[in-house]
Scaffold this motif. Structure first.
Motif, PDB file in Angstrom:
ATOM      1  N   GLU A 153       5.146 -27.278  60.604  1.00  0.00           N
ATOM      2  CA  GLU A 153       4.036 -27.298  61.569  1.00  0.00           C
ATOM      3  C   GLU A 153       2.740 -26.908  60.872  1.00  0.00           C
ATOM      4  O   GLU A 153       2.716 -25.965  60.080  1.00  0.00           O
ATOM      5  CB  GLU A 153       4.290 -26.311  62.711  1.00  0.00           C
ATOM      6  N   GLY A 158      -1.080 -25.910  62.081  1.00  0.00           N
ATOM      7  CA  GLY A 158      -1.988 -25.635  63.179  1.00  0.00           C
ATOM      8  C   GLY A 158      -3.420 -25.931  62.781  1.00  0.00           C
ATOM      9  O   GLY A 158      -3.923 -25.382  61.800  1.00  0.00           O
ATOM     10  N   ARG A 190      -5.976 -26.126  65.274  1.00  0.00           N
ATOM     11  CA  ARG A 190      -6.794 -25.330  66.186  1.00  0.00           C
ATOM     12  C   ARG A 190      -5.882 -24.264  66.759  1.00  0.00           C
ATOM     13  O   ARG A 190      -4.673 -24.292  66.556  1.00  0.00           O
ATOM     14  CB  ARG A 190      -7.403 -26.200  67.289  1.00  0.00           C
ATOM     15  N   ASN A 193      -4.609 -23.731  69.561  1.00  0.00           N
ATOM     16  CA  ASN A 193      -3.537 -24.120  70.464  1.00  0.00           C
ATOM     17  C   ASN A 193      -3.056 -25.553  70.241  1.00  0.00           C
ATOM     18  O   ASN A 193      -2.506 -26.177  71.138  1.00  0.00           O
ATOM     19  CB  ASN A 193      -3.996 -23.956  71.918  1.00  0.00           C
ATOM     20  N   GLN A 194      -3.270 -26.109  69.043  1.00  0.00           N
ATOM     21  CA  GLN A 194      -2.830 -27.457  68.739  1.00  0.00           C
ATOM     22  C   GLN A 194      -2.109 -27.491  67.399  1.00  0.00           C
ATOM     23  O   GLN A 194      -2.520 -26.826  66.443  1.00  0.00           O
ATOM     24  CB  GLN A 194      -4.009 -28.426  68.723  1.00  0.00           C
ATOM     25  N   TYR A 228       2.544 -34.437  67.958  1.00  0.00           N
ATOM     26  CA  TYR A 228       1.365 -33.649  68.328  1.00  0.00           C
ATOM     27  C   TYR A 228       1.787 -32.718  69.458  1.00  0.00           C
ATOM     28  O   TYR A 228       2.355 -33.161  70.472  1.00  0.00           O
ATOM     29  CB  TYR A 228       0.226 -34.547  68.784  1.00  0.00           C
ATOM     30  N   PHE A 241       0.577 -29.485  72.044  1.00  0.00           N
ATOM     31  CA  PHE A 241      -0.551 -28.760  72.629  1.00  0.00           C
ATOM     32  C   PHE A 241      -0.016 -27.593  73.454  1.00  0.00           C
ATOM     33  O   PHE A 241       0.910 -27.754  74.253  1.00  0.00           O
ATOM     34  CB  PHE A 241      -1.375 -29.691  73.522  1.00  0.00           C
ATOM     35  N   ARG A 242      -0.599 -26.407  73.238  1.00  0.00           N
ATOM     36  CA  ARG A 242      -0.212 -25.212  73.989  1.00  0.00           C
ATOM     37  C   ARG A 242      -1.361 -24.795  74.907  1.00  0.00           C
ATOM     38  O   ARG A 242      -2.380 -24.298  74.425  1.00  0.00           O
ATOM     39  CB  ARG A 242       0.122 -24.062  73.025  1.00  0.00           C
ATOM     40  N   SER A 251       4.397 -25.422  76.013  1.00  0.00           N
ATOM     41  CA  SER A 251       3.805 -26.472  75.177  1.00  0.00           C
ATOM     42  C   SER A 251       4.247 -27.835  75.686  1.00  0.00           C
ATOM     43  O   SER A 251       5.320 -27.982  76.289  1.00  0.00           O
ATOM     44  CB  SER A 251       4.218 -26.303  73.708  1.00  0.00           C
ATOM     45  N   GLY A 279       3.933 -32.202  74.375  1.00  0.00           N
ATOM     46  CA  GLY A 279       3.579 -33.012  73.221  1.00  0.00           C
ATOM     47  C   GLY A 279       4.187 -34.391  73.264  1.00  0.00           C
ATOM     48  O   GLY A 279       4.896 -34.764  74.207  1.00  0.00           O
TER      49      GLY A 279
END
Length: 199
Positions: free
Chosen positions: A61, A63, A65, A67-68, A108, A110-111, A120, A122
């Motif tokens: 993973e 990251g 950003r 939360n992305q 992808y 997103f949280r 999350s 995705g």
């Protein structure tokens, strides 16, 4: 290069080609996936049965950003045996099939801010190699024959996922992946419940 392979490569290179700010100090995590899958389409149920099956995977993973996340995933799935029986005048047929798949994917994730980022959602794009091993027992008036063989197909897959993070290192994920397989390019869907262990 086929259209599906170009699409998969484009998603995999999205962080680079799209200018996402992946820096050396951004969060990079690795992990293992332990999962249970179940066929969610009729054709795959006929070939494998409808029980739970094991899946193993590994992922990385990045990251970009708070939360992305962009996630790369490699996965192996193993399905139970399926049996199809056919009787016609002068011929009895028992076909036993075993299916497995291997996939590479880019996702992808997103949280959302609420619930402190525990949930999350995705989507992912995958390149899936299906393998079907078959044994075909034929009984005719002149004797019995048991030919066998193995066939493979590589197909594109699309998936959606939702997860819940219990701790910083343990996450539960539900995912559905749609693809095609077989000589007739039959549509197939696989649902999975995965335990993600973050390192």
């Amino acid at each position: 290069m086929t259209g599906s392979m170009r699409a998969w490569l484009g998603i995999a290179l999205l962080p680079v080609l799209g200018g996402l700010p992946l820096r050396a100090d951004d969060l990079v995590r690795w992990g293992l996936q332990l999962g249970l899958t179940i066929p969610a389409s009729n054709d795959l149920k006929v070939t494998t049965g409808s029980g739970l099956n094991p899946a193993l995977g590994a992922y990385g993973e990045w990251g970009f950003r708070e939360n992305q996340v962009v996630r790369g995933r490699a996965e192996l799935g193993f399905f139970g045996k399926g049996t199809q029986v056919s009787d016609t005048p002068g011929l009895h047929q028992d076909m036993t099939t075993t299916v497995k798949n291997a996939s590479l994917g880019a996702e992808y994730v997103f949280r959302p801010e609420w619930q402190r980022g525990r949930w999350s959602v995705g989507a992912g794009l995958y390149l899936i190699r299906w393998t079907v091993d078959s044994t075909n027992r034929l009984v005719t008036p002149v004797g019995a024959f048991t030919p066998s063989g193995s066939t493979t197909w590589t197909r594109q897959g699309l998936g959606v996922l939702a997860g819940y993070r219990w701790t910083e290192r343990v996450e539960l994920e539900f995912r559905i992946v749609s693809s095609h397989y077989g000589q007739e390019n039959q549509p197939t869907r696989v649902a999975s419940l995965n335990l993600l262990l973050h390192f």
